[in-house]
Design a protein around this motif. Structure first.
Motif, mmCIF file in Angstrom:
data_model
loop_
_atom_site.group_PDB
_atom_site.id
_atom_site.type_symbol
_atom_site.label_atom_id
_atom_site.label_comp_id
_atom_site.label_asym_id
_atom_site.label_seq_id
_atom_site.Cartn_x
_atom_site.Cartn_y
_atom_site.Cartn_z
ATOM 1 N N ASP A 174 -9.666 1.416 2.509
ATOM 2 C CA ASP A 174 -11.044 1.521 2.140
ATOM 3 C C ASP A 174 -11.495 0.612 1.222
ATOM 4 N N ILE A 175 -11.823 -0.466 1.457
ATOM 5 C CA ILE A 175 -12.291 -1.570 0.300
ATOM 6 C C ILE A 175 -13.976 -1.409 0.497
ATOM 7 N N GLN A 176 -14.692 -1.320 -0.684
ATOM 8 C CA GLN A 176 -15.956 -1.206 -0.710
ATOM 9 C C GLN A 176 -16.586 -2.523 -0.522
ATOM 10 N N SER A 177 -17.573 -2.591 0.505
ATOM 11 C CA SER A 177 -18.166 -3.949 0.608
ATOM 12 C C SER A 177 -19.076 -4.244 -0.676
ATOM 13 N N ASP A 178 -19.459 -3.343 -1.372
ATOM 14 C CA ASP A 178 -20.332 -3.548 -2.661
ATOM 15 C C ASP A 178 -19.717 -2.785 -3.673
ATOM 16 N N GLY A 179 -19.433 -3.534 -4.685
ATOM 17 C CA GLY A 179 -19.016 -2.833 -6.105
ATOM 18 C C GLY A 179 -17.629 -2.538 -6.069
ATOM 19 N N LEU A 180 -17.001 -1.724 -7.042
ATOM 20 C CA LEU A 180 -15.765 -1.747 -7.540
ATOM 21 C C LEU A 180 -14.949 -0.828 -6.364
ATOM 22 N N SER A 181 -13.626 -1.214 -6.100
ATOM 23 C CA SER A 181 -12.850 -0.143 -5.309
ATOM 24 C C SER A 181 -11.739 0.093 -6.130
ATOM 25 N N VAL A 182 -11.351 1.631 -6.062
ATOM 26 C CA VAL A 182 -10.352 1.934 -7.173
ATOM 27 C C VAL A 182 -9.397 2.609 -6.191
ATOM 28 N N PHE A 183 -8.166 2.118 -6.209
ATOM 29 C CA PHE A 183 -7.167 2.741 -5.601
ATOM 30 C C PHE A 183 -6.013 3.309 -6.708
ATOM 31 N N LEU A 184 -5.706 4.497 -6.338
ATOM 32 C CA LEU A 184 -4.484 5.079 -7.425
ATOM 33 C C LEU A 184 -3.190 4.832 -6.293
ATOM 34 N N PHE A 185 -2.190 4.858 -7.161
ATOM 35 C CA PHE A 185 -0.974 4.787 -6.521
ATOM 36 C C PHE A 185 -0.001 5.819 -7.175
ATOM 37 N N VAL A 186 0.473 6.647 -6.195
ATOM 38 C CA VAL A 186 1.639 7.838 -6.687
ATOM 39 C C VAL A 186 2.857 7.497 -6.000
ATOM 40 N N GLY A 187 3.788 8.197 -6.424
ATOM 41 C CA GLY A 187 5.181 8.004 -5.828
ATOM 42 C C GLY A 187 6.321 8.240 -6.956
ATOM 43 N N VAL A 188 7.386 8.853 -6.477
ATOM 44 C CA VAL A 188 8.636 9.022 -7.402
ATOM 45 C C VAL A 188 9.154 7.452 -7.918
ATOM 46 N N ASN A 189 9.760 7.519 -9.040
ATOM 47 C CA ASN A 189 10.285 6.354 -9.500
ATOM 48 C C ASN A 189 11.286 5.535 -8.593
ATOM 49 N N GLY A 190 11.157 4.487 -8.665
ATOM 50 C CA GLY A 190 12.121 3.517 -7.695
ATOM 51 C C GLY A 190 12.013 3.369 -6.243
ATOM 52 N N VAL A 191 10.791 4.115 -5.748
ATOM 53 C CA VAL A 191 10.340 3.890 -4.357
ATOM 54 C C VAL A 191 9.911 2.597 -4.035
ATOM 55 N N GLY A 192 9.072 1.926 -5.205
ATOM 56 C CA GLY A 192 8.532 0.493 -4.870
ATOM 57 C C GLY A 192 7.269 0.485 -5.072
ATOM 58 N N GLU A 241 -16.944 -6.321 -16.417
ATOM 59 C CA GLU A 241 -16.678 -7.667 -15.942
ATOM 60 C C GLU A 241 -16.710 -8.029 -14.459
ATOM 61 N N ASN A 242 -17.469 -7.026 -13.850
ATOM 62 C CA ASN A 242 -17.587 -6.981 -12.407
ATOM 63 C C ASN A 242 -16.441 -7.470 -11.617
ATOM 64 N N TYR A 243 -15.319 -6.458 -11.894
ATOM 65 C CA TYR A 243 -14.315 -6.691 -10.955
ATOM 66 C C TYR A 243 -14.371 -6.000 -9.583
ATOM 67 N N ASP A 244 -13.707 -6.350 -8.544
ATOM 68 C CA ASP A 244 -13.833 -6.005 -7.217
ATOM 69 C C ASP A 244 -12.851 -4.833 -6.850
ATOM 70 N N ILE A 245 -11.718 -5.136 -7.481
ATOM 71 C CA ILE A 245 -10.903 -4.045 -7.407
ATOM 72 C C ILE A 245 -9.948 -3.505 -8.557
ATOM 73 N N LEU A 246 -9.794 -2.275 -8.647
ATOM 74 C CA LEU A 246 -8.924 -1.629 -9.758
ATOM 75 C C LEU A 246 -7.599 -1.037 -8.970
ATOM 76 N N LEU A 247 -6.544 -1.496 -9.183
ATOM 77 C CA LEU A 247 -5.353 -0.683 -9.045
ATOM 78 C C LEU A 247 -4.663 0.186 -9.942
ATOM 79 N N VAL A 248 -4.492 1.400 -9.717
ATOM 80 C CA VAL A 248 -3.932 2.354 -10.801
ATOM 81 C C VAL A 248 -2.595 2.685 -10.603
ATOM 82 N N ASP A 249 -1.643 2.211 -11.481
ATOM 83 C CA ASP A 249 -0.296 2.776 -11.418
ATOM 84 C C ASP A 249 -0.136 3.944 -12.268
ATOM 85 N N THR A 250 0.703 5.205 -11.465
ATOM 86 C CA THR A 250 0.628 6.356 -12.202
ATOM 87 C C THR A 250 2.074 6.695 -12.249
ATOM 88 N N ALA A 251 2.634 7.842 -13.212
ATOM 89 C CA ALA A 251 3.646 8.194 -13.287
ATOM 90 C C ALA A 251 4.144 9.234 -12.175
#
Ligand code: GDP
Length: 301
Positions: A94-112, A181-191
């Protein structure tokens, strides 16, 4: 081509199973259906899907009337494709056509998880988008370094804080920078500490709150990374994570080294969560969007 190669092991699981099923084929009777169900279960599609597919085929006259084992094989494939298509889950990110897209990533350690973020960052960067990474897995110093390494590899900036910092504070800083700074995409790594579910839930809730304060309809995706080589274990992880936070899509990694790619069907069928990305190797461009029908048909080639 890479895709074709990556599915080799999983395809072997399916073809070995089906070859065996048809090697001793005599007639479509109850024994055949039981063997079919067994074959599907052994292919990691999950017990539920195996039972449903077999039960539906049992009720239809199609199999009994089939003229050859090739026809039989085809009818079984069509039934699985149908069941899959019937889910109608969105497989595009789900990439936003306008403005910032924020994607959170979850998963146990080592899965990639980190690898997937790195690959995705490179993809969007190549598309000309402005990409920012947030190292919100502050639990392990190694995780921060690793994300920074991926950032360097693809020339993408990474927002970090020292290990032990509040993950939500990292996300807060990253959001501020992304907006200023007008980024398009923010990818967030979580524990991904599933062994401490209460903490994980609180942590993700706090991160979610920080994001929503800035962007009410974000995160636009919460992607769960799962390791395809772990088979039904991955399904269990998906169930546990779903109980902690809503998951909008799955990144299934290491399909290249897995004979258990059949779990894609199990995931979609039992959890109703779409697989959106598949990992096909360790390199920057070894990530693909997932195409259901292409994938299922590919398994039986
Ligand atoms: P994280 O702990 O979940 O962030 O996992 P990492 O991203 O560090 O990945 C763990 C290991 O899996 C690393 O050695 C990666 O190179 C490897 N890996 C990740 N994705 C894939 C994939 O799609 N295929 C293969 N073969 N290896 C992968």
């Amino acid at each position: 081509k890479k895709y074709e190669q990556s599915l080799t092991l999983t395809r072997k699981t399916f073809s070995d199973g089906f070859n065996e099923l048809f090697a001793n084929f005599r007639t479509v009777d109850e024994e055949f259906f039981e063997e079919l169900e067994e074959t599907l279960i052994m292919s990691d599609v999950g017990v539920d899907l195996a039972m449903e597919v077999t039960e539906e085929l049992r009720k239809e006259a199609k199999l009994v009337n089939a003229k050859s084992t090739d026809d039989l094989r085809q009818l079984i494939i069509e039934k699985i494709v149908d069941k899959f298509d019937g889910e109608k889950l969105p497989t595009k990110l789900d990439i936003q056509s306008d403005g910032l897209s924020v994607f959170l990533f979850v998963g146990v350690n080592g899965v990639g998880k980190t690898t997937t973020i790195g690959k995705l960052a490179a993809r969007y960067k190549n598309e000309g988008k402005k990409v920012l990474l947030a190292a919100a897995d502050t639990f392990r110093a190694g995780a921060i370094d690793q994300l920074v390494e991926w950032g360097n590899r693809s020339g993408v900036e990474v927002v970090t804080k020292p290990a032990g910092s509040d993950p939500a504070a990292v996300v807060f800083d990253a959001l501020a920078k992304a907006k200023a700074e007008n980024y398009d995409i923010l990818l967030v790594d979580t524990a991904g500490r599933l062994q401490n579910k209460d903490n994980l839930m609180k942590e993700l809730e706090k991160i979610g709150k920080v994001i929503k304060r800035e962007i009410p309809d974000a995160p636009h995706e919460t992607i769960l990374a799962l390791d395809a080589t772990t088979g039904q274990n991955a399904i269990q992880q998906a169930k546990e994570f779903s109980a902690v936070t809503p998951i909008t899509g799955i990144a299934l990694t290491k399909l290249d080294g897995s004979a258990k790619g059949g779990i894609v069907l199990s995931i979609v069928q039992s959890l109703k969560i779409p697989v959106k990305l598949i990992g096909l190797g360790e390199k920057l461009n070894d990530l693909q969007d997932f195409d259901e029908e292409f994938f299922v048909r590919g398994l039986f080639k």
